[in-house]
Design an enzyme around this catalytic site. Sequence first.
Site, mmCIF file in Angstrom:
data_model
loop_
_atom_site.group_PDB
_atom_site.id
_atom_site.type_symbol
_atom_site.label_atom_id
_atom_site.label_comp_id
_atom_site.label_asym_id
_atom_site.label_seq_id
_atom_site.Cartn_x
_atom_site.Cartn_y
_atom_site.Cartn_z
ATOM 1 N N GLU A 119 0.834 -1.212 0.000
ATOM 2 C CA GLU A 119 0.000 0.000 0.000
ATOM 3 C C GLU A 119 0.867 1.261 0.000
ATOM 4 O O GLU A 119 0.360 2.351 0.266
ATOM 5 C CB GLU A 119 -0.911 0.020 1.234
ATOM 6 C CG GLU A 119 -1.863 -1.152 1.364
ATOM 7 C CD GLU A 119 -3.182 -0.952 0.608
ATOM 8 O OE1 GLU A 119 -3.320 0.065 -0.085
ATOM 9 O OE2 GLU A 119 -4.042 -1.833 0.725
ATOM 10 N N HIS A 142 -3.356 1.523 8.681
ATOM 11 C CA HIS A 142 -4.490 0.768 8.150
ATOM 12 C C HIS A 142 -4.603 -0.524 8.955
ATOM 13 O O HIS A 142 -3.607 -1.229 9.136
ATOM 14 C CB HIS A 142 -4.301 0.461 6.666
ATOM 15 C CG HIS A 142 -5.205 -0.624 6.185
ATOM 16 N ND1 HIS A 142 -6.585 -0.529 6.280
ATOM 17 C CD2 HIS A 142 -4.964 -1.842 5.656
ATOM 18 C CE1 HIS A 142 -7.121 -1.638 5.821
ATOM 19 N NE2 HIS A 142 -6.164 -2.457 5.438
ATOM 20 N N HIS A 144 -7.742 -3.748 10.614
ATOM 21 C CA HIS A 144 -9.027 -4.434 10.405
ATOM 22 C C HIS A 144 -9.761 -4.596 11.745
ATOM 23 O O HIS A 144 -9.864 -5.712 12.258
ATOM 24 C CB HIS A 144 -8.779 -5.824 9.788
ATOM 25 C CG HIS A 144 -8.031 -5.831 8.488
ATOM 26 N ND1 HIS A 144 -7.399 -6.958 7.988
ATOM 27 C CD2 HIS A 144 -7.820 -4.853 7.574
ATOM 28 C CE1 HIS A 144 -6.828 -6.667 6.814
ATOM 29 N NE2 HIS A 144 -7.058 -5.406 6.548
ATOM 30 N N HIS A 214 -13.845 -3.904 4.849
ATOM 31 C CA HIS A 214 -12.406 -4.165 4.817
ATOM 32 C C HIS A 214 -11.716 -3.714 6.098
ATOM 33 O O HIS A 214 -11.177 -4.547 6.832
ATOM 34 C CB HIS A 214 -11.792 -3.491 3.571
ATOM 35 C CG HIS A 214 -10.307 -3.673 3.458
ATOM 36 N ND1 HIS A 214 -9.602 -3.345 2.343
ATOM 37 C CD2 HIS A 214 -9.387 -4.146 4.334
ATOM 38 C CE1 HIS A 214 -8.320 -3.624 2.506
ATOM 39 N NE2 HIS A 214 -8.173 -4.101 3.717
HETATM 40 O O1 2HA Z 1 -1.376 -5.085 3.538
HETATM 41 O O2 2HA Z 1 -4.424 -5.123 5.000
HETATM 42 O O3 2HA Z 1 -5.362 -4.040 2.764
HETATM 43 C C1 2HA Z 1 -2.368 -5.760 4.162
HETATM 44 C C2 2HA Z 1 -3.693 -5.126 4.043
HETATM 45 C C3 2HA Z 1 -4.075 -4.503 2.762
HETATM 46 ZN ZN ZN Z 2 -6.426 -4.391 4.762
#
Ligand code: 2HA
Ligand code: ZN
Length: 269
Positions: A119, A142, A144, A214
């Site tokens: 990313e 980022h 989850h 996501h």
């Molecule tokens: O790189 O979560 O969305 C791992 C991720 C990409």
């Molecule tokens: Zn991700």
Amino acid sequence: MSSILDERPALRKKVEDVAEVAGYLWQKGWAERNGGNITINITSNVDADMRQMPAISPVMDIGITLPELKGQYFYCKGTGKRMRDLARHPMANGSIIRILDDCKSYVIIADEAVQPTSELPSHLLVHNWFIKKHLPYRASLHTHPIELVAMSHHKPFLGKDVLSRLLWSMIPETKAFCPRGLGIVPYKLPSSNELAQATLEQLADYDVVMWEKHGVFAVDTDIISAFDQVDVLNKSAQIYVSARNMGFEPDGMTDEQMKEMSVAFHLPK
Ligand code: 2HA
Ligand code: ZN
């Protein structure tokens, strides 16, 4: 083995903060396998010796030109690396890169030739924007978060500021510590340019952006603060889920109580 962090306590602290956050992400179940990314701009900690350090990788294309990033330095999680490993060994699961003068390529300078996150273009696009807009932000994250991602599977929650208001109303402090709320980006392919562009647009109004089905993308002055914003939002999401599991829809704070909070804490919205 020697490290670029040796004799550089301020830089070491920044990388150790990333490792600390990576550990939290794993413990919270927000970072399965290699899930999630972190990049931080460390240019303010770069000294003359670091500027002279030779590249330990070939010159690599970013894929976009980012004029504000000329000569900037970043610590980046490595592609395919796990947060749980980064927590213990940040310099074996991430690396420090230098953006070259053409503003569209970079080299790795330390400690090992660990390829940065897939990313990277989207993270660097965001860092470029921070500098262009004279924002003090230097960290992007980022991850989850379970309950927040679950809530993004329900269309009625995805209207503008629907989730911001719901989450703010679960505990008074949520609005104080995540005052700009939660932006929404409709589902897009991970790592795509479309996702990066849509994220950038939302960051004009929000520090934390939900990627539908996501995860979230969060920005702040430093990585601990970016994590804290996601943490308070997800805590509110957990309270909502708990109440639903007990069989009722939580009342949430009233509009009056929310307004009182906003005035007392001088909050923007
Ligand atoms: O790189 O979560 O969305 C791992 C991720 C990409
Ligand atoms: Zn991700």
